[in-house]
Design a protein around this motif. Structure first.
Motif, PDB file in Angstrom:
ATOM      1  N   CYS A 177      82.393  64.470  48.108  1.00 37.94           N
ATOM      2  CA  CYS A 177      81.336  65.418  48.169  1.00 37.94           C
ATOM      3  C   CYS A 177      80.724  65.301  49.522  1.00 37.94           C
ATOM      4  O   CYS A 177      79.424  64.585  49.594  1.00 37.94           O
ATOM      5  CB  CYS A 177      80.473  65.585  46.987  1.00 37.94           C
ATOM      6  N   GLY A 178      81.161  65.782  50.438  1.00 36.63           N
ATOM      7  CA  GLY A 178      80.400  65.786  51.859  1.00 36.63           C
ATOM      8  C   GLY A 178      79.564  66.825  52.133  1.00 36.63           C
ATOM      9  O   GLY A 178      78.769  66.744  53.001  1.00 36.63           O
ATOM     10  N   CYS A 179      79.560  67.738  51.331  1.00 32.90           N
ATOM     11  CA  CYS A 179      78.615  68.961  51.683  1.00 32.90           C
ATOM     12  C   CYS A 179      77.836  69.417  50.553  1.00 32.90           C
ATOM     13  O   CYS A 179      78.781  69.828  49.504  1.00 32.90           O
ATOM     14  CB  CYS A 179      79.401  70.139  52.527  1.00 32.90           C
ATOM     15  N   ASP A 180      76.640  69.535  50.625  1.00 34.93           N
ATOM     16  CA  ASP A 180      75.876  70.156  49.328  1.00 34.93           C
ATOM     17  C   ASP A 180      75.083  71.314  49.589  1.00 34.93           C
ATOM     18  O   ASP A 180      74.115  71.292  49.542  1.00 34.93           O
ATOM     19  CB  ASP A 180      74.956  68.899  48.887  1.00 34.93           C
ATOM     20  N   GLY A 181      75.705  72.491  49.750  1.00 31.76           N
ATOM     21  CA  GLY A 181      74.888  73.733  50.131  1.00 31.76           C
ATOM     22  C   GLY A 181      74.523  73.567  51.496  1.00 31.76           C
ATOM     23  O   GLY A 181      73.475  74.402  51.698  1.00 31.76           O
ATOM     24  N   GLU A 182      75.003  72.907  52.360  1.00 28.70           N
ATOM     25  CA  GLU A 182      74.088  72.961  53.865  1.00 28.70           C
ATOM     26  C   GLU A 182      74.697  74.436  54.420  1.00 28.70           C
ATOM     27  O   GLU A 182      75.728  74.927  54.326  1.00 28.70           O
ATOM     28  CB  GLU A 182      74.908  71.637  54.467  1.00 28.70           C
ATOM     29  N   ASP A 183      73.627  74.608  55.314  1.00 26.05           N
ATOM     30  CA  ASP A 183      73.994  75.824  56.101  1.00 26.05           C
ATOM     31  C   ASP A 183      75.112  75.895  57.167  1.00 26.05           C
ATOM     32  O   ASP A 183      75.619  74.844  57.542  1.00 26.05           O
ATOM     33  CB  ASP A 183      72.667  76.081  57.023  1.00 26.05           C
ATOM     34  N   PRO A 184      75.731  76.908  57.358  1.00 26.18           N
ATOM     35  CA  PRO A 184      76.959  76.886  58.359  1.00 26.18           C
ATOM     36  C   PRO A 184      76.523  76.636  59.779  1.00 26.18           C
ATOM     37  O   PRO A 184      75.288  77.038  59.928  1.00 26.18           O
ATOM     38  CB  PRO A 184      77.512  78.454  57.995  1.00 26.18           C
ATOM     39  N   SER A 185      77.369  76.409  60.579  1.00 30.10           N
ATOM     40  CA  SER A 185      77.181  76.119  61.663  1.00 30.10           C
ATOM     41  C   SER A 185      78.000  76.833  62.876  1.00 30.10           C
ATOM     42  O   SER A 185      79.201  77.259  62.316  1.00 30.10           O
ATOM     43  CB  SER A 185      77.186  74.471  62.449  1.00 30.10           C
ATOM     44  N   VAL A 186      77.845  77.192  63.654  1.00 27.53           N
ATOM     45  CA  VAL A 186      78.506  78.170  64.703  1.00 27.53           C
ATOM     46  C   VAL A 186      78.294  77.745  66.128  1.00 27.53           C
ATOM     47  O   VAL A 186      77.320  77.306  66.762  1.00 27.53           O
ATOM     48  CB  VAL A 186      77.840  79.688  64.770  1.00 27.53           C
ATOM     49  N   VAL A 187      79.523  77.642  66.907  1.00 26.77           N
ATOM     50  CA  VAL A 187      79.614  77.592  68.248  1.00 26.77           C
ATOM     51  C   VAL A 187      80.009  78.755  68.919  1.00 26.77           C
ATOM     52  O   VAL A 187      81.131  79.054  68.223  1.00 26.77           O
ATOM     53  CB  VAL A 187      80.492  76.123  68.598  1.00 26.77           C
TER      54      VAL A 187
END
Length: 113
Positions: free
Chosen positions: A19-29
């Motif tokens: 479980c590496g992500c718990d509702g984290e915001d998306p990132s954009v490049v």
């Protein structure tokens, strides 16, 4: 019985590690493979705006994090009359790349964390 408990505990351990992500915001490049310098206005899903200026051809911007939802990019490309408007439907726990293509169209791709 010991074997069953061992398998169960290993399974639970792997589940917790996975479980590496718990509702984290998306990132954009932003990646500029277009014909000229690009200036980008980003309107986030919560109504905030940010500017990312002077993204030169062949370069990539720094990765930025935004709230999940529709993110609208208004991209002004030097020498192109009309801005390109692109809407990215983003989700939590994803990293996105928004690409200005050689014909100055815009596409995106995403990868789950």
């Amino acid at each position: 019985m010991k074997f069953f408990l061992l398998i169960l505990s290993l399974s639970l351990s792997l589940l917790l590690i996975g479980c590496g992500c718990d509702g984290e915001d998306p990132s954009v490049v932003l990646k500029n493979n277009g014909t000229a310098k690009a200036d980008i206005q980003v309107k986030t899903s919560n109504g905030n705006t940010e500017n990312i200026n002077n993204v030169m051809p062949g370069t990539t911007s720094e990765r930025r994090t935004f709230k999940a939802g529709n993110i609208e990019f208004t991209i002004n490309i030097q020498g192109v009359n009309d801005p390109v408007v692109y809407v990215l439907q983003s989700s939590t726990c994803y990293d996105y790349t928004v690409t200005i293509n050689p014909d100055n169209t815009v596409t995106s791709s995403g990868k789950e964390r």
